[in-house]
Design a protein around this motif. Structure first.
Motif, PDB file in Angstrom:
ATOM      1  N   TYR A 115       6.844   4.600   3.137  1.00 50.56           N
ATOM      2  CA  TYR A 115       7.297   3.391   2.446  1.00 50.56           C
ATOM      3  C   TYR A 115       8.549   2.822   3.111  1.00 50.56           C
ATOM      4  O   TYR A 115       8.667   1.601   3.312  1.00 50.56           O
ATOM      5  N   GLU A 116       9.502   3.669   3.462  1.00 51.57           N
ATOM      6  CA  GLU A 116      10.748   3.200   4.068  1.00 51.57           C
ATOM      7  C   GLU A 116      10.495   2.564   5.428  1.00 51.57           C
ATOM      8  O   GLU A 116      11.115   1.555   5.784  1.00 51.57           O
ATOM      9  N   ALA A 117       9.556   3.132   6.197  1.00 50.40           N
ATOM     10  CA  ALA A 117       9.212   2.552   7.500  1.00 50.40           C
ATOM     11  C   ALA A 117       8.578   1.179   7.318  1.00 50.40           C
ATOM     12  O   ALA A 117       8.887   0.227   8.064  1.00 50.40           O
ATOM     13  N   ALA A 118       7.690   1.053   6.335  1.00 52.86           N
ATOM     14  CA  ALA A 118       7.052  -0.233   6.070  1.00 52.86           C
ATOM     15  C   ALA A 118       8.086  -1.246   5.583  1.00 52.86           C
ATOM     16  O   ALA A 118       8.047  -2.435   5.969  1.00 52.86           O
ATOM     17  N   LYS A 119       9.016  -0.788   4.758  1.00 53.30           N
ATOM     18  CA  LYS A 119      10.052  -1.673   4.256  1.00 53.30           C
ATOM     19  C   LYS A 119      10.944  -2.165   5.392  1.00 53.30           C
ATOM     20  O   LYS A 119      11.335  -3.345   5.432  1.00 53.30           O
ATOM     21  N   ALA A 125       0.836  -1.208   0.000  1.00 56.59           N
ATOM     22  CA  ALA A 125       0.000   0.000   0.000  1.00 56.59           C
ATOM     23  C   ALA A 125       0.865   1.251   0.000  1.00 56.59           C
ATOM     24  O   ALA A 125       0.571   2.234  -0.710  1.00 56.59           O
ATOM     25  N   ALA A 126       1.949   1.235   0.781  1.00 61.49           N
ATOM     26  CA  ALA A 126       2.843   2.392   0.818  1.00 61.49           C
ATOM     27  C   ALA A 126       3.544   2.575  -0.519  1.00 61.49           C
ATOM     28  O   ALA A 126       3.783   3.712  -0.961  1.00 61.49           O
ATOM     29  N   THR A 127       3.860   1.472  -1.196  1.00 58.87           N
ATOM     30  CA  THR A 127       4.491   1.555  -2.517  1.00 58.87           C
ATOM     31  C   THR A 127       3.541   2.205  -3.520  1.00 58.87           C
ATOM     32  O   THR A 127       3.942   3.081  -4.309  1.00 58.87           O
ATOM     33  N   ARG A 128       2.278   1.779  -3.489  1.00 59.73           N
ATOM     34  CA  ARG A 128       1.294   2.375  -4.406  1.00 59.73           C
ATOM     35  C   ARG A 128       1.067   3.842  -4.083  1.00 59.73           C
ATOM     36  O   ARG A 128       0.927   4.679  -4.992  1.00 59.73           O
ATOM     37  N   SER A 129       1.035   4.174  -2.783  1.00 57.02           N
ATOM     38  CA  SER A 129       0.848   5.583  -2.386  1.00 57.02           C
ATOM     39  C   SER A 129       2.014   6.440  -2.869  1.00 57.02           C
ATOM     40  O   SER A 129       1.813   7.550  -3.374  1.00 57.02           O
ATOM     41  N   LEU A 130       3.241   5.905  -2.737  1.00 55.45           N
ATOM     42  CA  LEU A 130       4.408   6.652  -3.197  1.00 55.45           C
ATOM     43  C   LEU A 130       4.373   6.819  -4.710  1.00 55.45           C
ATOM     44  O   LEU A 130       4.667   7.907  -5.243  1.00 55.45           O
ATOM     45  N   SER A 131       4.014   5.767  -5.427  1.00 50.56           N
ATOM     46  CA  SER A 131       3.943   5.851  -6.885  1.00 50.56           C
ATOM     47  C   SER A 131       2.896   6.878  -7.323  1.00 50.56           C
ATOM     48  O   SER A 131       3.132   7.674  -8.246  1.00 50.56           O
ATOM     49  N   LEU A 132       1.749   6.874  -6.638  1.00 48.04           N
ATOM     50  CA  LEU A 132       0.684   7.844  -6.974  1.00 48.04           C
ATOM     51  C   LEU A 132       1.137   9.270  -6.696  1.00 48.04           C
ATOM     52  O   LEU A 132       0.872  10.188  -7.493  1.00 48.04           O
ATOM     53  N   ALA A 133       1.831   9.467  -5.569  1.00 52.40           N
ATOM     54  CA  ALA A 133       2.311  10.809  -5.230  1.00 52.40           C
ATOM     55  C   ALA A 133       3.310  11.312  -6.272  1.00 52.40           C
ATOM     56  O   ALA A 133       3.300  12.491  -6.664  1.00 52.40           O
ATOM     57  N   VAL A 144       5.320  13.949  -1.583  1.00 55.29           N
ATOM     58  CA  VAL A 144       6.053  12.796  -2.098  1.00 55.29           C
ATOM     59  C   VAL A 144       7.056  12.293  -1.060  1.00 55.29           C
ATOM     60  O   VAL A 144       7.198  11.077  -0.837  1.00 55.29           O
ATOM     61  N   LEU A 145       7.744  13.222  -0.407  1.00 52.65           N
ATOM     62  CA  LEU A 145       8.711  12.821   0.604  1.00 52.65           C
ATOM     63  C   LEU A 145       8.038  12.165   1.801  1.00 52.65           C
ATOM     64  O   LEU A 145       8.575  11.219   2.397  1.00 52.65           O
ATOM     65  N   THR A 146       6.870  12.623   2.153  1.00 52.38           N
ATOM     66  CA  THR A 146       6.119  11.997   3.244  1.00 52.38           C
ATOM     67  C   THR A 146       5.739  10.560   2.877  1.00 52.38           C
ATOM     68  O   THR A 146       5.856   9.637   3.691  1.00 52.38           O
TER      69      THR A 146
END
Length: 495
Positions: free
Chosen positions: A452-456, A423-431, A445-447
């Protein structure tokens, strides 16, 4: 010589009818119905995409291969464990301890056989003729005397003292054998865990560095916006605190990595300043699909610590017999045959030969209560060993149960964490897509990047946890040492 044979024949029945006093050891049994959980195990764990994310199936009653670490399909891990087995001082010490126990047991077995010795002496003697008549057969005042003697001694084990001592020594040798197996198991498990931890920490450090870079980039944007009056100072201060927190999280990870590398060097029998081993990646370690779960009845026959505790219980049982036998009569037979001529040429002359046969029974009468209290101490030690054995068995079952719970929980947690990462990957891609068309500020985008990095980071930790859980299960179930046919077999004592 015939008299010696007749005397020995009279005492042989005592040996034949003798019994070993004290309790006869019986293999302890676990409580009926002992198991790992109140509910039945599921057929398999949850699964998730990616490395170390697949479902693992529980193989109830499955056997563990002797080289269980090969299931991770890592040539590097296999080589490290082989290297550790050859170089570890812990293994060398355990092998030496086994040799000591084995030789002591074999030495005690020697008491089952007669002891035979030879004495020889030569002397030049002078008789004071003023007060004594010459003692030499030839009437000479100064004469030589040559004495040769063959002695045979045998202690009849009428009440089983020596049998119990050998039994105790054999049990102690068994205990050291299983201590050696435990050393091999602990060493292989620790090497595997060190490899998993190093791989995990390397990826965590990389991700933490990315988080620091992202926080620094966000801070730069906020500082520029603050300079133009577009952002309040509170936002700048808050981001500075977040950047400092991210930077503070990096040194502990680097410290853990350094400690793990030092620990691995020690496990391999080396020093911290030795040439560093090539680093590891989590992707190089494959998660075993089949997880053998030993039956409860088999667990106590496989775990080296349980078997070592059983051997200690056996030795304590035999020591009770030793203490009782020490309070009973000890029967021994000694015989000597020799010659004592005044010339070597006359050694076999009948009148220069002598012999004696002595049968002896020794019964302790009073030793201030020492023997009684030693027997009571041995009986108390037997109770202690029994309690320690039961405690070891309980801990073994708890160990397996804890690992099984961890395997299931970590698999389910990873499944949820991977969903969060996706989900974080898709959110980052959308941003990023919205940034390209000018529909969102770069700060958004940075947020999304930070999320994403925290989830990773979470998924990296959980993937490593699943690998570590699997190592822990193999260790908890005994490690499959009974299926190994390598150097271990050469170190085991013979029956």
């Amino acid at each position: 010589m015939k008299r010696i044979q007749r005397s020995a024949a009279l005492l042989m029945p005592l040996l034949l009818i003798g019994c070993a006093v004290g309790p006869d050891f019986e293999k302890p049994r676990i409580a009926s119905g002992a198991g790992y959980a109140q509910d039945a195990l599921p057929l398999q764990t949850a699964d998730a995409p990616g490395d170390a994310g697949g479902a693992q199936r529980f193989d109830i009653g499955g056997d563990i291969p002797g080289q269980w670490w090969a299931l991770f399909q890592s040539t590097q891990l296999n080589e490290l464990i082989d290297r550790a087995f050859k170089a570890s001082p812990t293994i060398a010490a355990a092998q030496a301890a086994l040799a000591v126990a084995r030789e002591n047991m074999l030495a005690q077995r020697g008491a089952f056989f007669p002891s035979i010795g030879v004495d020889a002496a030569a002397s030049r003697n002078a008789t004071p003729t003023a007060s004594l008549a010459p003692v030499a057969a030839n009437g000479q005042r100064i004469y030589s005397l040559f004495t040769g003697e063959l002695t045979v001694g045998y202690s009849l084990d009428a009440f089983g003292l020596n049998r119990r001592l050998v039994e105790s020594g054999s049990a102690q040798a068994d205990g050291q054998r299983f201590e050696l197996e435990a050393a091999y198991l602990a060493l292989s498990s620790n090497v595997a865990l060190a490899v998993v931890n190093i791989a995990s920490l390397r990826e965590q450090i990389t991700l933490q560095q990315q988080t620091i870079n992202t926080d620094a980039e966000v801070l730069g944007i906020l500082q520029r916006e603050y300079a133009t009056g577009e952002a309040p100072v509170d936002d700048v201060l808050q981001q500075q605190a977040m950047l400092a927190t991210a930077r503070a999280a990096l040194p502990p990870l680097q410290k853990q990595l350094a400690l793990q590398r030092d620990a691995l060097a020690a496990l391999l029998g080396g020093f911290p300043n030795d040439k560093r081993i090539d680093d590891f990646d989590l992707a190089s370690l494959h998660l075993p699909v089949q997880l053998p779960v030993s039956l409860p009845s088999r667990l106590i026959e496989q775990r080296p610590d349980v078997l070592a505790a059983e051997a200690a219980l056996h030795a304590a049982s035999a020591e009770v017999g030793v203490a009782i036998a020490n309070r009973l009569p000890q029967i021994s037979l000694t015989a000597a045959l020799g010659t004592s001529p005044n010339a070597v040429a006359d050694a076999f002359t009948p009148y220069n030969q002598f012999f004696n046969v002595v049968g002896k029974i020794a019964q302790p009468i009073f030793q201030g209560g020492a023997l009684m209290h030693r027997q009571r101490a041995a009986q108390a030690s037997l109770k202690q060993a029994s309690a320690q054995y039961r405690s070891t068995v309980i801990n073994a079952f708890q160990n397996v149960a804890d690992v099984l719970h961890s395997i299931q929980a970590d698999a389910s947690t990873l499944q949820a964490a991977v969903a969060a990462e996706e989900a974080a990957t898709r959110s980052l891609s959308l941003a990023k897509d919205r940034l390209r068309v000018g529909e969102t500020p770069y700060l958004s985008v940075l947020t999304a990047q930070k999320t994403y990095e925290a989830a990773k980071m979470t998924t990296v930790q959980l993937r490593a946890a699943r690998l570590a859980d699997t190592v822990a299960l193999f260790q908890a179930a005994g490690g499959g040492w009974w299926n190994r046919s390598d150097a271990l077999a050469a170190t085991l004592p013979s029956d």
